[in-house]
Design an enzyme around this catalytic site. Structure first.
Site, mmCIF file in Angstrom:
data_model
loop_
_atom_site.group_PDB
_atom_site.id
_atom_site.type_symbol
_atom_site.label_atom_id
_atom_site.label_comp_id
_atom_site.label_asym_id
_atom_site.label_seq_id
_atom_site.Cartn_x
_atom_site.Cartn_y
_atom_site.Cartn_z
ATOM 1 N N ALA A 168 -4.681 -3.929 1.162
ATOM 2 C CA ALA A 168 -5.129 -4.239 2.526
ATOM 3 C C ALA A 168 -3.988 -3.985 3.490
ATOM 4 C CB ALA A 168 -5.578 -5.699 2.613
ATOM 5 N N ALA A 221 0.815 -1.213 0.000
ATOM 6 C CA ALA A 221 0.000 0.000 0.000
ATOM 7 C C ALA A 221 0.852 1.267 0.000
ATOM 8 C CB ALA A 221 -0.930 -0.003 1.205
ATOM 9 N N PHE A 222 2.029 1.181 0.580
ATOM 10 C CA PHE A 222 2.891 2.359 0.629
ATOM 11 C C PHE A 222 3.293 2.812 -0.780
ATOM 12 C CE2 PHE A 222 6.811 4.724 1.465
ATOM 13 C CZ PHE A 222 6.454 5.479 2.576
ATOM 14 N N HIS A 241 3.953 0.050 12.626
ATOM 15 C CA HIS A 241 4.147 0.071 11.171
ATOM 16 C C HIS A 241 2.830 0.350 10.414
ATOM 17 C CE1 HIS A 241 6.554 -0.841 7.649
ATOM 18 N NE2 HIS A 241 5.623 -1.651 7.202
ATOM 19 N N ARG A 261 -14.593 -7.899 4.409
ATOM 20 C CA ARG A 261 -14.786 -6.801 3.456
ATOM 21 C C ARG A 261 -14.270 -7.141 2.058
ATOM 22 N NH1 ARG A 261 -14.704 -5.562 8.409
ATOM 23 N NH2 ARG A 261 -15.822 -3.762 9.218
HETATM 24 N N1 INI Z 1 1.735 -3.168 3.017
HETATM 25 C C1 INI Z 1 0.424 -3.410 2.868
HETATM 26 O O1 INI Z 1 -0.125 -3.183 1.776
HETATM 27 N N2 INI Z 1 -0.305 -3.891 3.906
HETATM 28 C C2 INI Z 1 0.240 -4.129 5.126
HETATM 29 O O2 INI Z 1 -0.483 -4.584 6.030
HETATM 30 C C3 INI Z 1 1.621 -3.873 5.305
HETATM 31 N N3 INI Z 1 2.243 -4.122 6.577
HETATM 32 O O3 INI Z 1 1.528 -4.326 7.559
HETATM 33 O O4 INI Z 1 3.443 -4.126 6.680
HETATM 34 C C4 INI Z 1 2.364 -3.384 4.210
HETATM 35 N N4 INI Z 1 3.680 -3.126 4.309
HETATM 36 C C5 INI Z 1 4.528 -2.961 3.162
HETATM 37 C C6 INI Z 1 4.549 -1.545 2.635
HETATM 38 O O5 INI Z 1 3.340 -1.226 1.987
HETATM 39 C C7 INI Z 1 5.685 -1.353 1.635
HETATM 40 O O6 INI Z 1 5.496 -2.216 0.539
HETATM 41 C C8 INI Z 1 7.067 -1.609 2.224
HETATM 42 O O7 INI Z 1 7.238 -0.888 3.429
HETATM 43 C C9 INI Z 1 8.167 -1.154 1.217
HETATM 44 O O8 INI Z 1 8.080 0.247 0.968
#
Ligand code: INI
Length: 154
Positions: free
Chosen positions: A80, A56-57, A88, A127
């Protein structure tokens, strides 16, 4: 009085879907829901582009690039974020929400927030096509409607 509303007609509308791979069990169900919704509202299969990113990031950057592209009328962001035992979750969820909103405002196009932010996997599963519906479907509906509103406003 004049009222502007979007109609739920996806014919002729070009969509990009950005999907975060993290928690893919959930994400793939959201994607199915979104594509089913677009299809049932008349979108052409050729008018739907799916882009996968690690998590998601990464969604905001790619959503912003897609939204800036003349080729797409609306971008649907799916993923998700599920709370773990560290902070985090907050960072990832906040950046995803903020970045997606920026992508919409900067591009002037609908960039839809279909990223689940849940405390548990059970909440996410509920969901993603089980007892609380499919938020991917809902995100696609929002994209269809908002794309039409934006088109009508010009
Ligand atoms: N990315 C998600 O999409 N969902 C999560 O729950 C999640 N957790 O919990 O860590 C998550 N982490 C990865 C993040 O989106 C990046 O891909 C990563 O930090 C690299 O930039």
């Amino acid at each position: 009085m004049k009222t502007i509303e979007g109609v739920l007609d996806a014919r002729g509308v070009r969509f990009a879907i950005v999907l975060g791979r993290f928690n893919s069990l959930i994400g793939e169900r959201l994607l199915e829901g979104a594509i089913d919704c677009l299809d049932r509202h008349g979108a052409d299969a050729d008018a739907i582009t799916v882009v996968r990113v690690p998590g998601a990031f990464e969604i905001p950057l790619v959503a912003a690039r897609l939204a800036a592209h003349e080729q797409y009328d609306a971008v649907i962001c799916l993923g998700a974020v599920i709370r773990g035992s560290t902070p985090h979750f907050e960072y990832v969820a906040n950046e995803a929400a903020k970045g997606i909103a920026h992508a919409a405002l900067n591009s002037g196009k609908p960039v839809i927030f279909g990223v689940l932010t849940c405390d548990t996997i059970e909440q996410a599963l509920e969901r993603a096509g089980t007892k609380a519906g499919n938020k991917g479907w809902d995100a696609a509906m929002a994209a269809i409607e908002t794309a039409d509103v934006v088109k009508k406003i010009g």
